[in-house]
Design an enzyme around this catalytic site. Structure first.
Site, PDB file in Angstrom:
ATOM      1  N   ARG A 106       0.913  -1.282   0.006  1.00 21.18           N
ATOM      2  CA  ARG A 106      -0.104  -0.019   0.133  1.00 21.18           C
ATOM      3  C   ARG A 106       0.991   1.197  -0.092  1.00 21.18           C
ATOM      4  NH1 ARG A 106      -2.009  -1.019   5.978  1.00 21.18           N
ATOM      5  NH2 ARG A 106      -4.099  -0.895   5.025  1.00 21.18           N
ATOM      6  N   LYS A 233     -14.930  -5.618  21.770  1.00 21.20           N
ATOM      7  CA  LYS A 233     -14.985  -6.945  21.009  1.00 21.20           C
ATOM      8  C   LYS A 233     -14.285  -8.009  21.499  1.00 21.20           C
ATOM      9  CE  LYS A 233     -14.202  -4.523  17.265  1.00 21.20           C
ATOM     10  NZ  LYS A 233     -13.968  -4.067  16.046  1.00 21.20           N
ATOM     11  N   GLY A 264     -14.643  -8.510  13.199  1.00 28.07           N
ATOM     12  CA  GLY A 264     -14.910  -7.227  13.626  1.00 28.07           C
ATOM     13  C   GLY A 264     -15.719  -6.211  13.228  1.00 28.07           C
ATOM     14  N   ASP A 265     -15.438  -5.978  11.759  1.00 24.36           N
ATOM     15  CA  ASP A 265     -16.054  -5.022  10.869  1.00 24.36           C
ATOM     16  C   ASP A 265     -17.453  -5.367  10.634  1.00 24.36           C
ATOM     17  OD1 ASP A 265     -13.607  -3.505  10.740  1.00 24.36           O
ATOM     18  OD2 ASP A 265     -12.957  -4.952   9.250  1.00 24.36           O
TER      19      ASP A 265
END
Length: 322
Positions: A106, A233, A264-265
Site C-alpha cells: 500500500r 469486542k 470485527g467489521d
C-alpha cells in the site's frame, strides 16, 4: 432507515487457496477489502443508505472495486481517482490451517494519498452517522488530516461519530498510536475496541489499570475519555457493551468458523444498523454478534455479510432453514 457515511482505504485482495506458502500455479481468488468498506456494505445489505469516501487509482482494480460496491448498494459517486498511483493491493493466505498471513502493498498506493480535499462535506452533513477507524490516520499525514476534516464537519453539523480503534501495529508504534487514538476516541459518540486495543488506550488514562483484563474496567476507562457508548469486542466470547448506565455481556453465536478475517467489521456493521434502526443496546449488540457470526462462517471480509431477511437464519435449530 438511516444513512451511514464512512471514510477510508480499500485495496484489491488476492486470496490464495489451500494451505501453505503461495507457490507458482496456486489457485487464487481476486476480491477487495477495507474495514470501512466492509461496514458500508454491511449496513447497505441491511437496508440502510451507505456512502464510502476514499481514493483509488485509475486502473482495473479500482474499476472492479467500484463496480462491486455499487452493486452492493453503496454510494461511491464521490470517490477520488488518482492517475499517478495504483490502487493498493494485499495478498492473503493460510500459512497453516489456523494461521492467516496478510501481506500489504500500500505504501505507493492511491489510498495513502487520501487528503482533506477528498472529504465530501455534503455527504457527511446529511448523514445519520459518520464511521471512522484508526487505520486511516495511521496511513500518513494527509489521511490523518482527512480524518480530522471529516470529524470537524460532523461535529459542526451535529452528526454522531462512530469510531473503531482498529489498531495496526505494522503502520505505527503503540506510543504514537495511543496518543492519536485516545484523542479520536474522545470525539466519538460510540467506540469499538478489542481487548488489546482497549488496553493500549487505557494505559495513560489510568496507569494503575494498565494491565487490566476485565472488559468492564477497560470500558469504563474508555468512557472516561469522552464517548457515550463503548463496545469491547471479545471475538469468540461475544462483546461487552455499556453506555455508562446499562451494562451488557452478549455471547457470540455458535457457528463453524471458516475465515475469521472481517468479523470485527461485520459486528460493527450490525451494531450500527441496529443503532440506525433505533434499537436499544441489547438489540444493537445482538445484531452485531449475528453479523459477526455470518462473517466467520463464510469466506472473505464482506462476501458473507447477511441481508436483513437473513438475520434469523442462524436461529434454525436443526441447521436447516425451511
Amino acid at each position: 432507515m438511516g444513512e451511514l457515511v464512512t471514510l477510508g482505504e480499500v485495496m484489491a485482495v488476492t486470496r490464495v487457496s489451500g494451505i501453505g506458502t503461495p507457490s507458482p500455479g496456486a489457485a487464487a481468488t481476486l476480491s477487495y477489502a477495507g474495514a470501512e468498506a466492509t461496514v458500508a456494505i454491511g449496513v447497505a445489505r441491511l437496508g440502510h443508505r451507505a456512502t464510502w469516501l476514499g481514493r483509488l487509482g485509475r486502473d482495473a482494480a479500482a474499476d472492479m472495486i467500484l463496480t462491486s460496491m455499487r452493486g452492493e448498494g453503496v454510494d461511491v459517486s464521490r470517490t477520488a481517482r488518482d492517475g499517478d498511483r495504483p490502487t493498493g493491493q494485499m495478498t492473503r493466505y493460510r500459512r497453516t490451517a489456523d494461521r492467516v498471513v496478510v501481506a500489504y502493498h500500500r505504501s505507493e498506493g492511491a489510498g495513502v494519498r487520501l487528503s482533506p480535499g477528498d472529504v465530501a462535506t455534503e455527504a457527511i452533513v446529511s448523514a445519520d452517522v459518520l464511521h471512522l477507524t484508526g487505520i486511516t490516520p495511521a496511513l500518513g499525514p494527509e489521511p490523518a488530516a482527512a480524518v480530522e476534516r471529516a470529524l470537524a464537519v460532523a461535529e459542526q453539523a451535529g452528526v454522531p461519530v462512530s469510531f473503531d480503534v482498529n489498531y495496526r501495529a505494522l503502520l505505527w508504534p503503540p506510543e504514537q498510536a495511543g496518543e492519536v487514538l485516545r484523542r479520536l476516541v474522545g470525539r466519538a459518540e460510540v467506540v469499538f475496541a478489542g481487548l488489546e486495543e482497549a488496553r493500549l488506550l487505557a494505559n495513560r488514562a489510568s496507569a494503575a489499570q494498565a494491565d487490566a483484563n476485565d472488559p468492564g474496567v477497560l470500558a469504563r476507562l474508555l468512557l472516561d475519555l469522552g464517548p457515550h457508548e463503548v463496545v469491547i469486542k471479545l471475538g469468540r466470547e461475544g462483546a461487552y457493551v455499556t453506555d455508562g448506565n446499562v451494562v451488557l455481556r452478549v455471547p457470540a453465536r455458535e457457528v463453524s468458523e471458516v475465515d475469521p478475517v472481517g468479523a470485527g467489521d461485520a459486528f460493527v456493521a450490525g451494531y450500527l444498523s441496529g443503532r440506525l434502526d433505533g434499537l436499544d443496546l441489547a438489540g444493537r449488540a445482538g445484531r452485531g454478534v449475528t453479523c459477526g457470526a455470518f462473517a466467520v462462517a463464510t469466506w472473505g471480509d464482506w462476501e458473507g455479510l447477511p441481508r436483513r431477511r437473513e438475520l434469523d437464519l442462524l436461529a434454525a435449530g436443526d441447521g436447516v432453514a425451511r
